[in-house]
Design an enzyme around this catalytic site. Structure first.
Site, mmCIF file in Angstrom:
data_model
loop_
_atom_site.group_PDB
_atom_site.id
_atom_site.type_symbol
_atom_site.label_atom_id
_atom_site.label_comp_id
_atom_site.label_asym_id
_atom_site.label_seq_id
_atom_site.Cartn_x
_atom_site.Cartn_y
_atom_site.Cartn_z
ATOM 1 C CD GLU A 95 1.271 -42.325 -12.758
ATOM 2 O OE1 GLU A 95 2.221 -42.283 -11.979
ATOM 3 O OE2 GLU A 95 1.270 -43.026 -13.774
ATOM 4 C CD GLU A 136 4.172 -38.921 -16.881
ATOM 5 O OE1 GLU A 136 4.667 -40.062 -16.947
ATOM 6 O OE2 GLU A 136 3.718 -38.421 -15.835
#
Ligand code: GAL
Length: 980
Positions: free
Chosen positions: A415, A493
């Site tokens: 991220e 994820e």
């Protein structure tokens, strides 16, 4: 002394070039243990000059490795995307705690002998959060950046041998913090080991040994890159070869390859006259081939989890015991892959993944997620000024870990958006290691990666990604997009395991199995990061974000694992283990045979035994082992069952055939007999109940409610319930419905958490007391009408219940609601509170653990006992849990007595009921912030549900899938209550 500079863009300085982590026979000296310590609230209040020469009068003591705020100096703080201070790079705030560490050492003789003979000495730090200046005897050696990265400083000539002073000044926040905003606790300090290393003259300063496997020839090679000419020995392969300094390839002949299923390692040594290093070589080849992820020429499926380092007492401090325990638990639950989110793990972790057999995505210590708050303006990932910092981080990651066969991908970070520095990192990897693939999720164009990675993509999107590979692309497609479509897909994820969760995982797995491009996924996440404290009453209790007075925090978002911080499996892990099981057993409805599907990628089923067992009403009536041929990887086979396995006659409760595949021999991670997969065929009986007569009126109160069930007084109810204590997922809008209120809010708006009952009539006929009730929410005219028919039967008390939904269950009652939505129910059933605290229950149903409609893969039909502490899941933030589904009959025991409840009629005959037996009522659960604050139980709260909603994974990802929702509905069923 140079000022402590913690606000300068760039990597640490003064350390030696990163080296591969090798096991060497050169002397080392651990500097772990007691250090002098002093914490200052900000840099300007830290001591000056003399401290680094050992002047530490009045200082405290701390154990290294440790985080200071887990050692009584300050408190931990948790935040996710939010940043704990203003985004004003590269500056940390003025209030920036500084920890000074000093240790006086006598250098071990063995090290002295090496340095006396002209060798060097290095001082190694394996992890300091977040930035440090390092001194020896007052001389500043340099600084570190990259909290989870190794730094080594050359201390040759600086040590006298006795009473040398090693001093380290650590800032909690620094320029580095802008690159380390991972979703986790802020835990500063020297939290990994400190070691003094001797570097002998003529030693092997650096070496890389990589095993490659050619699946077509079965041959292996060892690629050796060494800083000094040396002798390579691999005794098992008869290899003894002189290798020159630089790069060379040694043919290993026919070898057994390494995979997660066959973690075959060969002991190797590389030696010069003065040093021998030991490496365990695994021969394997990782490729993205034709859009498919392969290892040794075969497609592989990643059955993964994301793992942070977390110890409830120590934070991110590694212990071998805990790392091994994690990995053994993973293996026992059919998990074969770990993403080391979001930083390189302690180096020893990778020794264990090599040895036990798990694929690793080794992730760089990088996350700039805070820039999301400012629309990614000024993101360091795309600012050339930060390039050296980014490249230094990936270089330290790859260099340290490159001998590990279990590492199949390098991940550039998490991220951190897209940009030139991400590209520079990828370039560095490509130039330095071509034996692994590159992963990074943050740039969806995948221009720099070898796999296409996404997090929390919806089922629909994952299906589209699967299909994309086979579609004829539009004529005007850009080359970059065409390339992205050609990459294997990794769901880095998914399945957010927060609280009672994750639902919908099975549906993802069906997609991964269907489309070859989909290489599997990684559940978020492995372990809950609860921190253990001693509470006011002196008991050990778990805490989460906000519990330590943080002004910026993300509450319990850090409690989202498949196991508790104490490593207790949550029900989600049991579910996942079954979903990803390497073998699938389907039993024919007529029990003539089974279909055995081997989902291993590399091994056949020879290491498994397949046993069947037939139980009738809880008694084993026949069992045996099946002769199963070796079913090859990704193959399936039909196998006949013996006649004794078949169902004959009518069972009272159930006739169950269970077929288990179990390990034939013990492994490093499980005993022989460990079950890896189960298949079942269940035939349920139709219970008989004697003739009904009217019950004695004095057994009921004036509202027509029984006073007792079995031998237990009723303390509340029975009534009708459609609400549950919101799970974490219920509190969030699903990513599929981002603009709609979360379920818990819908329930609160519709007030189904505070329904009121009115008795409409009570009538007695010859066979029953018939009570007509209406349950409704304040202010609204929707509710549930229930007709209760209570009778006496020879066995006990019979309840026949008819439930009818009344009114409307959408949001039309909210004026000008911008979107329309429905108030789906949480469940539909009978609630009653019984006297006494719960002692446990025995039940025939799906178990042994809890399940919900979308988390039911890991349960099987059986006759189980749940002890008092197994009735509900001890979620750190209390919420709905504990339902045992498919229950036919159960005995509930409390400190006051017991009652048996059985399903005897109506639609419950098909699927049974869901039984929840809890020490707490739902209002208490939903208004208590921490498990440790729940009161001592005084009653036993029982719910018997004819239907329930799934749990979904709305905290990150889709809410409850439509098929698992519970729109308002009618129901009718019959229950028998018996005294036990
Ligand atoms: C992801 C992130 C993880 C974690 C998770 C939510 O976006 O990569 O680190 O924050 O969400 O629990």
């Amino acid at each position: 002394m140079t000022a402590f500079d913690v606000a300068r863009i760039g990597p640490g300085e003064g350390s030696v070039a990163p080296r591969t982590r090798l096991r060497s026979d050169a002397p080392t000296q651990s500097l772990d243990g007691a250090w002098r310590f002093r914490l200052s609230p900000s840099p300007e209040l830290a001591p000056r000059d003399e401290w680094a020469r050992g002047e530490t009068e009045g200082w405290d003591e701390i154990t290294v490795p440790a985080h200071w705020n887990m050692s009584g100096f300050g408190t931990p703080a948790y935040s996710n995307v939010q940043f704990p201070f203003p985004i004003d790079p590269p500056y940390p705030p003025d209030e920036n705690p500084v920890g000074d560490y000093v240790r006086r050492i006598d250098v071990d003789d063995a090290i002295r002998r090496v340095t006396d003979a002209g060798g060097r000495a290095l001082l190694r730090f394996d992890g300091i959060e977040s930035a440090a200046d390092v001194f020896v005897n007052g001389t500043r050696l340099g600084s570190t950046r990259g909290s989870r990265l190794t730094h080594e400083f050359d201390v040759t000539g600086l040590l006298t041998g006795t009473g040398d002073v090693v001093a380290v000044r650590v800032a909690q926040f620094s320029d580095g913090t802008y690159l380390e905003n991972q979703d986790m606790w802020w835990l500063p300090g020297i939290f990994r080991s400190v070691t003094l290393l001797a570097r002998p003259v003529g030693g092997i300063d650096d070496a890389v040994l990589t095993g490659d496997f050619d699946h077509e020839s079965g041959h292996g090679t060892v690629e050796v890159t060494t800083s000094a000419a040396a002798v390579l020995e691999v005794p098992e392969l008869g290899i003894r070869a002189d290798v020159p300094a630089g790069r060379s390839i040694v043919d290993a002949g026919v070898v057994a390859p390494w995979s997660a299923e066959t973690p075959r390692l060969y002991d190797a040594t590389l030696a010069t006259a003065s040093e021998t290093v030991s490496v365990r070589i695994g021969f394997r080849r990782v490729r993205a081939h034709g859009g498919v992820l392969t290892l040794n020429g075969r497609a592989i499926m990643l059955r993964g989890v994301n793992r942070h380092e977390h110890d409830p007492e120590r934070g991110r401090v590694h212990t071998t015991e805990l790392a091994r325990r994690d990995l053994v638990l993973m293996k026992q639950h059919n998990i074969n892959a770990v993403r080391t989110s979001h930083y390189p793990p302690h180096p020893e972790f990778l020794d264990l993944t090599d040895e036990l057999g798990l694929y690793v995505i080794d992730e760089c210590d990088l996350e700039t997620h805070e820039y999301e708050y400012v629309s990614w303006r000024g993101n360091p990932s795309d600012d050339p000024a930060w390039e050296a910092s980014f490249v230094d981080r990936i270089r330290r990651t790859v260099t340290r870990d490159r001998t590990h066969p279990s590492v199949i991908m390098w991940s550039l970070g998490n991220e951190s958006g897209a940009g030139c520095n991400i590209r520079a990192m990828a370039r560095w990897v490509r130039e330095n290691d071509d034996t692994r693939l590159i992963h990074y999720e943050g740039d969806h164009s995948s221009r720099d990666t070898d796999v296409y990675s996404r997090m929390y993509a919806s089922h629909d999107e994952v299906r589209r990604i699967g299909e994309e590979a086979d579609e004829i692309p539009p004529a005007d497609i850009r080359a970059a997009e065409l390339r992205r479509r050609s990459l294997p897909f990794v769901h880095c994820e998914f399945g957010h395991a927060m609280g009672n969760s994750p639902g919908g995982v099975k549906e993802y797995w069906e997609l991964y199995e269907r489309f070859p491009r989909l290489a599997g996924g990684f559940i978020w996440e492995w372990v809950e990061h609860a921190i253990a404290i001693e509470d006011e009453r002196g008991r050990r209790a778990f805490r989460y974000g906000g519990d330590f007075g943080e002004s910026v925090h993300d509450h319990n978002f850090v409690i989202d694992g498949l196991i508790s911080a104490d490593r207790e499996p949550r029900p989600g892990l049991v579910d996942y283990a079954a979903i990803v099981a390497p073998v699938v057993i389907e039993v024919d409805a007529d029990r003539r045979g089974i279909l055995l599907q081997n989902r291993y990628d590399h091994v056949d089923t020879d290491h498994l035994t397949v046993r069947w067992r037939r139980e009738v009403d809880g008694e084993v009536v026949a069992q045996g082992e099946l002769a199963v041929p070796a079913v090859g990887p990704r193959q399936r086979e039909r196998i006949g069952l013996p006649a004794e396995a078949r169902a004959t006659g009518e069972p009272r409760v159930a006739d169950v055939l269970t077929v288990n595949a179990a390990l034939r021999d013990a492994t490093d991670w499980a005993a022989a007999g460990h079950v890896v997969a189960t298949g079942q065929q269940v035939r349920t009986g139709v219970p008989l109940v004697g003739a009904a007569t009217a019950p004695h009126a004095d057994g009921f109160d004036r509202r027509g409610r029984p006073l007792r069930l079995g031998s237990l007084d009723i303390v509340e109810g029975p009534g009708i319930g459609i609400w549950r204590a919101p799970t974490d997922n219920d509190l969030f809008p699903g990513w599929d419905e981002p603009t709609l209120p979360p379920m818990a809010e819908r329930w609160a708006l519709a007030r189904i958490d505070r329904m009121q009952t009115r008795v409409r009539s009570i009538e007695a006929d010859a066979a029953a007391l018939v009570v007509d009730t209406r349950v409704g929410a304040p202010s609204f005219d929707s509710g549930v009408d229930a007709l209760w028919r209570w009778s006496r039967v020879p066995e006990g008390m019979l309840l026949e219940l008819d439930l009818r939904s009344i009114g409307s269950w959408d949001n039309s009652w909210i004026e000008k609601a911008p979107f329309s939505w429905t108030v789906d129910w949480a469940r539909l059933g009978v609630d009653v509170a019984l006297a006494g605290a719960p002692l446990g229950m025995d039940f025939a149903g799906l178990g042994p653990g809890p399940s919900y409609p979308d988390t039911d893969s890991g349960v099987r039909f059986g006759w189980f006992q749940a002890a008092a502490d197994e009735l509900v899941t001890p979620h750190v933030r209390p919420q709905e849990s504990g339902s045992r589904r498919g229950v036919r009959t159960a005995v509930i025991r409390t400190t006051e007595g017991g009652v048996r409840v059985s399903v005897v009629g109506g639609e419950a005959l098909d699927a049974g009921v869901a039984l929840t037996v809890s020490p707490w009522d739902r209002t208490t659960l939903s208004t208590t912030s921490h498990a440790s604050l729940l009161p001592e139980p005084t009653a036993t709260h029982v719910s018997i549900d004819i239907a329930q909603s799934g749990v979904g994974t709305a905290t990150c990802g889709p809410g409850v899938l439509p098929r698992y929702r519970l729109p308002a509905r009618d129901a009718s069923f019959a229950l028998l209550f018996e005294t036990v």
